[in-house]
Design an enzyme around this catalytic site. Structure first.
Site, PDB file in Angstrom:
ATOM      1  N   CYS A 149      36.233  38.176  34.716  1.00 22.29           N
ATOM      2  CA  CYS A 149      35.128  37.215  34.658  1.00 22.29           C
ATOM      3  C   CYS A 149      35.364  35.996  35.533  1.00 22.29           C
ATOM      4  CB  CYS A 149      34.854  36.806  33.214  1.00 22.29           C
ATOM      5  SG  CYS A 149      36.085  35.722  32.441  1.00 22.29           S
ATOM      6  N   ASP A 150      36.626  35.636  35.819  1.00 22.23           N
ATOM      7  CA  ASP A 150      36.919  34.489  36.686  1.00 22.23           C
ATOM      8  C   ASP A 150      36.247  34.619  38.047  1.00 22.23           C
ATOM      9  OD1 ASP A 150      38.868  35.293  34.802  1.00 22.23           O
ATOM     10  OD2 ASP A 150      40.435  34.079  35.713  1.00 22.23           O
ATOM     11  N   ALA A 151      36.063  35.870  38.480  1.00 23.23           N
ATOM     12  CA  ALA A 151      35.488  36.119  39.805  1.00 23.23           C
ATOM     13  C   ALA A 151      34.102  35.510  39.943  1.00 23.23           C
ATOM     14  CB  ALA A 151      35.424  37.621  40.075  1.00 23.23           C
TER      15      ALA A 151
END
Length: 366
Positions: A149-151
């Site tokens: 999800c950091d992407a």
């Protein structure tokens, strides 16, 4: 009547002076944070990696709001030093995050920045085959381009700004394609939060990972990356873009959930559904949340009466985590799940989150 008007004028002037004084303190704290960070450089892989990428997003927004030349000087210095290049892993969203600061610097003066390396990265990243797109990576969780999800903080804001500056709208459709893959894979429709990656999803693995209290694991900074990234995307995404409402509605949904998880001290815990696991505030997640929620208020998306108290309380708590020398503490180290922090733990992306929060607090009508 004259006396009443005089009282009202004095009240308005006093209120305005109070806000100016608060804003002066906020900007002073932001400058001190950046000066300390510039004197203590740190990165995981290289000066162009995601940690510096996130930090310089904060520096960019700090300059955009304050117009203080000290922030722009830092942006230009690192850009020239890096030859305006992203990092080398063109299959990895993290490695283009630094380009957000290049694009912002480019907006301050025409032809200041060589955007060629950013374009080359995006063309390869979005349109060329790689081991994640074709599912050949040996790690089973890495089967889509943006598998963590950091992407959603690292690449989409760069793409929306790049499109805004160049007019090449094809990049938005590619962004939306890969964003939807991540959303479909990792967004929990019951909790309105993102799993960090498939290792933290229930019903996917042989043995579901869970917190000691039996709840699902939702990492605070992971969801901070998502919500902060959504605010950045919505800032530059054309309102007439066909998928604009998807991003707006997702932002509202997560914002409401995040507000409900704020603690009385103003900060968020590293484990959103198991706050007792590490019962202290964490600055990188809290900074991203503060930025994103204040941005929503400032743009008329979130209700002022509901969110301003939460945002103000959050900023006061963030400011209390800053040391006298400017260092911003209580930042969880690099990771992928909830872990503790201390008053003396810091990272450059924590400073970036602090700067982002301050940049929107300065605009907030309190």
């Amino acid at each position: 009547m004259k006396r009443l008007l005089l009282i009202l004028l004095v009240f308005a002037t006093t209120k305005n002076m109070g806000q100016q004084m608060d804003n002066k303190a906020i900007e002073t704290a932001m400058v001190k944070a950046m000066e300390w960070q510039e004197a203590h450089p740190i990165f995981a892989l290289a000066p162009t990696d995601w940690t510096n990428g996130a930090y310089y997003v904060g520096v960019s927004k700090a300059h955009e709001t304050t117009k203080n030349p000290i922030f722009l000087a830092a942006l230009k210095t690192q850009g020239y030093r890096n030859h305006w290049k992203p990092l080398y892993r063109t299959y990895h969203a993290d490695d283009v995050a630094i380009s957000y600061s290049y694009l912002y610097a480019n907006s301050t003066r025409k032809n200041l920045v060589d955007l060629g390396p950013t374009k080359e990265f995006l063309d390869t990243h979005l349109y060329e085959p790689n081991k994640w797109k074709d599912g050949t990576d040996k790690n089973k969780e890495k089967k889509i381009l943006w598998w963590w999800c950091d992407a959603l903080f690292m690449a989409p804001p760069v793409i929306t700004v790049y499109t805004k500056q160049t007019g090449e709208e094809k990049y938005l459709d590619a962004m939306h394609k890969y964003y939807m893959e991540t959303y479909d894979l990792l967004f929990d429709q019951e909790e309105h939060l993102f799993a960090r990656d498939t290792r933290y999803q229930w019903g996917v693995n042989e043995k579901d990972l869970k917190e000691p209290n039996g709840k699902k694991i939702f990492w605070a900074r992971g969801n901070g990356w998502v919500l902060g990234g959504l605010a950045l995307v919505l800032t530059d995404l054309p309102k007439d873009y066909e998928h604009y409402d998807f991003y707006l509605n997702l932002y509202k949904k997560i914002a409401a959930r995040i507000k409900s998880l704020q603690h009385e001290d103003g900060l968020w815990r590293t484990s959103l559904l198991s706050p007792e696991s590490w019962n202290h505030g964490e600055v990188s997640a809290s900074g991203f949340y503060t930025y994103a929620l204040a941005w929503g208020v400032n743009n008329g998306i979130l209700d002022k009466a509901t969110y301003v108290p939460a945002v103000t309380k959050a900023w006061n708590a963030l400011a209390a985590c800053q040391h006298e020398n400017g260092m911003v503490g209580w930042v969880q180290d690099i990771g992928a799940d909830p872990q503790p922090a201390t008053a003396d733990s810091w990272q450059n992306y924590g400073t970036g989150a602090f700067l982002l929060a301050g940049s929107e607090l300065l605009k907030l009508e309190r």
